[in-house]
Write a protein that holds these residues in place. Structure first.
Motif, PDB file in Angstrom:
ATOM      1  N   VAL A 188      14.475  18.733  45.954  1.00 54.00           N
ATOM      2  CA  VAL A 188      14.626  17.307  45.640  1.00 54.00           C
ATOM      3  C   VAL A 188      15.350  17.144  44.303  1.00 54.00           C
ATOM      4  N   LEU A 189      14.915  17.902  43.306  1.00 54.74           N
ATOM      5  CA  LEU A 189      15.559  17.808  41.991  1.00 54.74           C
ATOM      6  C   LEU A 189      17.012  18.259  42.062  1.00 54.74           C
ATOM      7  N   TRP A 190      17.292  19.288  42.844  1.00 59.02           N
ATOM      8  CA  TRP A 190      18.678  19.745  43.036  1.00 59.02           C
ATOM      9  C   TRP A 190      19.517  18.599  43.593  1.00 59.02           C
ATOM     10  N   GLY A 191      18.948  17.879  44.563  1.00 58.80           N
ATOM     11  CA  GLY A 191      19.654  16.724  45.123  1.00 58.80           C
ATOM     12  C   GLY A 191      19.934  15.662  44.078  1.00 58.80           C
ATOM     13  N   PHE A 192      18.965  15.430  43.189  1.00 64.08           N
ATOM     14  CA  PHE A 192      19.201  14.474  42.112  1.00 64.08           C
ATOM     15  C   PHE A 192      20.329  14.952  41.199  1.00 64.08           C
ATOM     16  N   ALA A 193      20.395  16.252  40.946  1.00 65.65           N
ATOM     17  CA  ALA A 193      21.432  16.801  40.063  1.00 65.65           C
ATOM     18  C   ALA A 193      22.830  16.581  40.638  1.00 65.65           C
ATOM     19  N   THR A 194      22.922  16.480  41.962  1.00 65.27           N
ATOM     20  CA  THR A 194      24.241  16.264  42.572  1.00 65.27           C
ATOM     21  C   THR A 194      24.796  14.879  42.266  1.00 65.27           C
ATOM     22  N   LYS A 195      23.980  13.995  41.727  1.00 61.11           N
ATOM     23  CA  LYS A 195      24.415  12.634  41.433  1.00 61.11           C
ATOM     24  C   LYS A 195      25.142  12.516  40.097  1.00 61.11           C
ATOM     25  N   THR A 196      25.302  13.631  39.392  1.00 62.89           N
ATOM     26  CA  THR A 196      25.954  13.591  38.096  1.00 62.89           C
ATOM     27  C   THR A 196      26.966  14.733  38.017  1.00 62.89           C
ATOM     28  N   THR A 197      27.635  14.850  36.886  1.00 64.08           N
ATOM     29  CA  THR A 197      28.675  15.871  36.733  1.00 64.08           C
ATOM     30  C   THR A 197      28.567  16.514  35.353  1.00 64.08           C
ATOM     31  N   GLY A 198      29.374  17.534  35.173  1.00 66.24           N
ATOM     32  CA  GLY A 198      29.496  18.171  33.868  1.00 66.24           C
ATOM     33  C   GLY A 198      28.223  18.838  33.399  1.00 66.24           C
TER      34      GLY A 198
ATOM     35  N   ARG B  83      25.434  17.574  32.252  1.00 63.15           N
ATOM     36  CA  ARG B  83      24.184  17.003  32.774  1.00 63.15           C
ATOM     37  C   ARG B  83      23.879  17.596  34.142  1.00 63.15           C
ATOM     38  N   ALA B  84      24.910  17.768  34.976  1.00 67.29           N
ATOM     39  CA  ALA B  84      24.712  18.377  36.301  1.00 67.29           C
ATOM     40  C   ALA B  84      24.255  19.826  36.160  1.00 67.29           C
ATOM     41  N   ALA B  85      24.908  20.573  35.286  1.00 66.01           N
ATOM     42  CA  ALA B  85      24.534  21.981  35.082  1.00 66.01           C
ATOM     43  C   ALA B  85      23.097  22.089  34.607  1.00 66.01           C
ATOM     44  N   THR B  86      22.717  21.214  33.680  1.00 67.69           N
ATOM     45  CA  THR B  86      21.335  21.195  33.207  1.00 67.69           C
ATOM     46  C   THR B  86      20.386  20.842  34.348  1.00 67.69           C
ATOM     47  N   GLY B  87      20.750  19.848  35.132  1.00 63.78           N
ATOM     48  CA  GLY B  87      19.927  19.442  36.266  1.00 63.78           C
ATOM     49  C   GLY B  87      19.745  20.560  37.280  1.00 63.78           C
ATOM     50  N   TYR B  88      20.828  21.254  37.593  1.00 57.87           N
ATOM     51  CA  TYR B  88      20.718  22.369  38.545  1.00 57.87           C
ATOM     52  C   TYR B  88      19.814  23.468  37.987  1.00 57.87           C
TER      53      TYR B  88
ATOM     54  N   LEU C  66       2.132  19.736  36.842  1.00 63.28           N
ATOM     55  CA  LEU C  66       2.280  18.948  35.611  1.00 63.28           C
ATOM     56  C   LEU C  66       3.662  19.159  35.001  1.00 63.28           C
ATOM     57  N   GLY C  67       4.150  20.383  35.039  1.00 66.14           N
ATOM     58  CA  GLY C  67       5.516  20.654  34.576  1.00 66.14           C
ATOM     59  C   GLY C  67       6.543  19.938  35.432  1.00 66.14           C
ATOM     60  N   LEU C  68       6.322  19.936  36.740  1.00 69.53           N
ATOM     61  CA  LEU C  68       7.210  19.216  37.648  1.00 69.53           C
ATOM     62  C   LEU C  68       7.251  17.737  37.296  1.00 69.53           C
ATOM     63  N   LEU C  69       6.107  17.183  36.947  1.00 73.45           N
ATOM     64  CA  LEU C  69       6.068  15.774  36.560  1.00 73.45           C
ATOM     65  C   LEU C  69       6.964  15.511  35.343  1.00 73.45           C
ATOM     66  N   MET C  70       6.991  16.450  34.409  1.00 73.80           N
ATOM     67  CA  MET C  70       7.890  16.299  33.253  1.00 73.80           C
ATOM     68  C   MET C  70       9.353  16.354  33.693  1.00 73.80           C
ATOM     69  N   LEU C  71       9.661  17.238  34.635  1.00 72.57           N
ATOM     70  CA  LEU C  71      11.029  17.296  35.157  1.00 72.57           C
ATOM     71  C   LEU C  71      11.373  16.015  35.912  1.00 72.57           C
ATOM     72  N   ASP C  72      10.429  15.518  36.709  1.00 76.09           N
ATOM     73  CA  ASP C  72      10.641  14.245  37.401  1.00 76.09           C
ATOM     74  C   ASP C  72      11.002  13.151  36.400  1.00 76.09           C
ATOM     75  N   PHE C  73      10.256  13.118  35.296  1.00 71.63           N
ATOM     76  CA  PHE C  73      10.496  12.096  34.285  1.00 71.63           C
ATOM     77  C   PHE C  73      11.901  12.235  33.683  1.00 71.63           C
ATOM     78  N   ALA C  74      12.310  13.470  33.410  1.00 69.35           N
ATOM     79  CA  ALA C  74      13.655  13.687  32.839  1.00 69.35           C
ATOM     80  C   ALA C  74      14.737  13.191  33.806  1.00 69.35           C
ATOM     81  N   PHE C  75      14.645  13.572  35.073  1.00 67.65           N
ATOM     82  CA  PHE C  75      15.652  13.147  36.045  1.00 67.65           C
ATOM     83  C   PHE C  75      15.624  11.627  36.218  1.00 67.65           C
ATOM     84  N   TRP C  76      14.450  11.047  36.162  1.00 68.75           N
ATOM     85  CA  TRP C  76      14.310   9.597  36.265  1.00 68.75           C
ATOM     86  C   TRP C  76      14.935   8.907  35.046  1.00 68.75           C
TER      87      TRP C  76
END
Length: 150
Positions: A63-73, A75-80, A110-120
Motif C-alpha cells: 500500500v505504501l509503495w502504491g502511495f510512493a508512486t504518486k510522487t517523483t524524485g 520524495r518518491a525514492a524516500t517513499g519507496y 506502531l511503526g507502520l502508523l508513523m509511516l502512514d502519517f508521513a505518507f498522509w
C-alpha cells in the motif's frame, strides 16, 4: 476526523477478524478448543495473529509503495525505501516465540502508523487515511497485547 468511505471501512473491519478471533480464543478455552477442532490449531490464539499480522505488515508495504508512486524524485525514492520497512520488519522480527513475535508485531504496527502519517502528511494518502489507520491499529495492538500480556 474525516469520514471514512464505506468500502475501505468494511474491508478494514473484516481485516480485523483474525486478530480479534485470536484474542478471543486466547481468553476463552472452550472457544479455543472448538476452533482447534473445527478449523485447526493454527487458526486460533497467537498462531493466527502472528501469521496474519506478518501478512498484513507485508500487505501494507505494498500500500505504501502504491502511495510512493504518486510522487517523483527524492520524495518518491524516500517513499519507496520507507515502504519496504514493514515487510522486512515482519520477515526478520517475528521469530523467537509467540511473546517476542507478538511484541515485535505490536512495534511493527506502531511503526507502520508513523509511516502512514508521513505518507498522509506528504499528501500521498487519502484525506480519510489516518482516521482509518488509527482506528484499525488501535484494535490490532489491543488484540496482539492479549497474546503478549495474557
Amino acid at each position: 476526523m474525516v469520514r471514512i468511505p464505506t468500502a475501505p471501512l468494511i474491508l478494514g473491519l473484516a481485516g480485523l477478524i483474525p486478530f480479534v478471533w485470536g484474542a478471543v480464543t486466547m481468553l476463552n478455552g472452550a472457544l479455543a478448543s472448538w476452533g482447534a477442532d473445527a478449523l485447526g490449531p493454527r487458526f486460533i490464539g497467537p498462531y493466527i495473529q502472528l501469521f496474519y499480522g506478518s501478512v498484513i505488515l507485508s500487505f501494507m508495504s505494498g500500500v505504501l509503495w502504491g502511495f510512493a508512486t504518486k510522487t517523483t524524485g527524492g520524495r518518491a525514492a524516500t517513499g519507496y525505501a520507507l515502504s519496504v520497512i514493514p515487510a522486512l520488519w515482519a520477515f526478520f522480527m517475528t521469530g523467537g516465540g509467540p511473546t517476542t513475535a507478538g511484541l515485535n508485531l505490536i512495534f511493527g504496527f506502531l511503526g507502520l502508523l508513523m509511516l502512514d502519517f508521513a505518507f498522509w502528511q506528504w499528501g500521498l494518502a487519502p484525506r480519510w487515511w489516518m482516521s482509518l489507520r488509527l482506528f484499525l491499529t488501535a484494535i490490532v495492538v489491543l488484540c496482539l497485547s492479549v497474546g503478549v500480556f495474557h
